[in-house]
Design a protein around this motif. Sequence first.
Motif, mmCIF file in Angstrom:
data_model
loop_
_atom_site.group_PDB
_atom_site.id
_atom_site.type_symbol
_atom_site.label_atom_id
_atom_site.label_comp_id
_atom_site.label_asym_id
_atom_site.label_seq_id
_atom_site.Cartn_x
_atom_site.Cartn_y
_atom_site.Cartn_z
ATOM 1 N N THR A 105 0.826 -1.207 0.000
ATOM 2 C CA THR A 105 0.000 0.000 0.000
ATOM 3 C C THR A 105 0.862 1.259 0.000
ATOM 4 O O THR A 105 0.564 2.224 -0.710
ATOM 5 N N LEU A 106 1.938 1.256 0.780
ATOM 6 C CA LEU A 106 2.766 2.448 0.940
ATOM 7 C C LEU A 106 3.899 2.543 -0.068
ATOM 8 O O LEU A 106 4.278 3.636 -0.493
ATOM 9 N N ARG A 107 4.483 1.395 -0.430
ATOM 10 C CA ARG A 107 5.627 1.344 -1.349
ATOM 11 C C ARG A 107 5.437 0.137 -2.270
ATOM 12 O O ARG A 107 6.077 -0.905 -2.076
ATOM 13 N N PRO A 108 4.569 0.243 -3.269
ATOM 14 C CA PRO A 108 4.252 -0.914 -4.118
ATOM 15 C C PRO A 108 5.479 -1.601 -4.712
ATOM 16 O O PRO A 108 5.521 -2.827 -4.800
ATOM 17 N N ASP A 109 6.496 -0.817 -5.070
ATOM 18 C CA ASP A 109 7.683 -1.418 -5.687
ATOM 19 C C ASP A 109 8.476 -2.262 -4.694
ATOM 20 O O ASP A 109 9.257 -3.127 -5.100
ATOM 21 N N HIS A 110 8.286 -2.054 -3.395
ATOM 22 C CA HIS A 110 8.983 -2.849 -2.385
ATOM 23 C C HIS A 110 8.339 -4.218 -2.193
ATOM 24 O O HIS A 110 8.909 -5.062 -1.494
ATOM 25 N N ALA A 111 7.153 -4.418 -2.771
ATOM 26 C CA ALA A 111 6.448 -5.689 -2.578
ATOM 27 C C ALA A 111 6.373 -6.514 -3.849
ATOM 28 O O ALA A 111 5.728 -7.563 -3.880
ATOM 29 N N GLU A 112 7.066 -6.063 -4.891
ATOM 30 C CA GLU A 112 6.978 -6.771 -6.175
ATOM 31 C C GLU A 112 7.578 -8.168 -6.123
ATOM 32 O O GLU A 112 7.266 -9.021 -6.954
ATOM 33 N N TRP A 113 8.432 -8.437 -5.128
ATOM 34 C CA TRP A 113 9.083 -9.747 -5.022
ATOM 35 C C TRP A 113 8.087 -10.857 -4.696
ATOM 36 O O TRP A 113 8.361 -12.028 -4.932
ATOM 37 N N PHE A 114 6.914 -10.497 -4.166
ATOM 38 C CA PHE A 114 5.932 -11.500 -3.753
ATOM 39 C C PHE A 114 4.611 -11.205 -4.457
ATOM 40 O O PHE A 114 3.876 -10.314 -4.050
ATOM 41 N N PRO A 115 4.317 -11.920 -5.537
ATOM 42 C CA PRO A 115 3.119 -11.610 -6.315
ATOM 43 C C PRO A 115 1.830 -11.856 -5.526
ATOM 44 O O PRO A 115 1.756 -12.726 -4.668
ATOM 45 N N GLU A 139 16.236 4.371 1.296
ATOM 46 C CA GLU A 139 15.276 3.648 0.455
ATOM 47 C C GLU A 139 15.720 2.208 0.200
ATOM 48 O O GLU A 139 14.919 1.266 0.285
ATOM 49 N N GLU A 140 16.988 2.041 -0.089
ATOM 50 C CA GLU A 140 17.511 0.702 -0.381
ATOM 51 C C GLU A 140 17.388 -0.213 0.842
ATOM 52 O O GLU A 140 17.009 -1.386 0.736
ATOM 53 N N GLU A 141 17.686 0.324 2.009
ATOM 54 C CA GLU A 141 17.618 -0.476 3.234
ATOM 55 C C GLU A 141 16.182 -0.826 3.607
ATOM 56 O O GLU A 141 15.895 -1.945 4.050
ATOM 57 N N ASN A 142 15.271 0.129 3.421
ATOM 58 C CA ASN A 142 13.861 -0.178 3.678
ATOM 59 C C ASN A 142 13.344 -1.234 2.699
ATOM 60 O O ASN A 142 12.528 -2.077 3.071
ATOM 61 N N GLN A 143 13.818 -1.180 1.464
ATOM 62 C CA GLN A 143 13.418 -2.184 0.491
ATOM 63 C C GLN A 143 13.941 -3.566 0.898
ATOM 64 O O GLN A 143 13.230 -4.573 0.768
ATOM 65 N N LEU A 144 15.154 -3.606 1.421
ATOM 66 C CA LEU A 144 15.703 -4.869 1.901
ATOM 67 C C LEU A 144 14.886 -5.399 3.080
ATOM 68 O O LEU A 144 14.568 -6.593 3.149
ATOM 69 N N LEU A 145 14.505 -4.512 3.996
ATOM 70 C CA LEU A 145 13.682 -4.910 5.147
ATOM 71 C C LEU A 145 12.318 -5.420 4.696
ATOM 72 O O LEU A 145 11.729 -6.295 5.332
ATOM 73 N N SER A 146 11.832 -4.911 3.576
ATOM 74 C CA SER A 146 10.522 -5.327 3.062
ATOM 75 C C SER A 146 10.514 -6.755 2.536
ATOM 76 O O SER A 146 9.448 -7.329 2.325
#
Length: 290
Positions: free
Chosen positions: A211-221, A258-265
């Motif tokens: 919901t907040l960062r759609p590109d951070h969740a693309e790894w899990f369809p 941003e990169e670290e939050n994406q890793l945490l996601s």
Amino acid sequence: MHHQPENSMDLLPADALKKRSLGLSVSDSPDLERLGLLDNHFRMTLGELARTVIIAGGSLYYGGHLHPEGITTFLIEELHRYGRRDRPLKVCLAWTVHQAMTPEQIKEQKDYLGLFGEIHFLSFDGERISMPTEPTHPNQFTAEEKSRALSGLRSYMTKNTDARILIGGKRKEFEGNMPGIVEEAIFSIEQRQPLYLAGGFGGATLDIVRTLRPDHAEWFPIVNDPDDIDEREKLGLERLQKAVSDTSWNGYENGLNEEENQLLSASYRPSEVAALVGLGLGRLLTANNL
């Protein structure tokens, strides 16, 4: 200069988090099996988080039950390993939870927590009370009463913590108006509190990431199974978006880039999740004393 998460413990020396508290929002994820993960991964992550915060002198707030096989018991066992005897674990019990316990059960739990933790008994509206009254009608609460008591619990935890980590979260068969982890995220946003979204275990936390960062969740369809969609979660996520819009705060002001939050996601590695949270907390302390 980009810091590697593995170096985060250097930013959290002893007592770095003294008088600081991290709220734990943790719940079973319906995605564990699909991700090839076990419940043990979940608990190992909590253990690493506890280690990171406790060694740095901080406190942990957890709102949950006191079942022998539950997360509270696991956290107490972890605290025994690190030797902190100033009650760093705050177990917050909603009204409907402690009203279902006998005085004997409460005494037993207090004795078990000992020097490692304390129980915060809450009223229906999330105010701390010294001791619960004698239960009048345990286990006979309406759905509305349970929802109100859980909201009170979540409000109390938000007011008494400096940041919050979200892990997992049910999408259906939850008590309350929406998944608890979604409501906890909303309360944190409304209080302009830093959030750490550990999305690697899926569940409602990953739905929040999406919901907040759609590109951070693309790894899990997304699995488009109508049975997995609860309208109450949809409404909760819409309310989350509104809270972000109203406050101009999305929780990502958490000391991570941003990169670290994406890793945490996406991470499901216990040491990595804990290291990223430690890194963010350490930077917040350095930047503005949290």
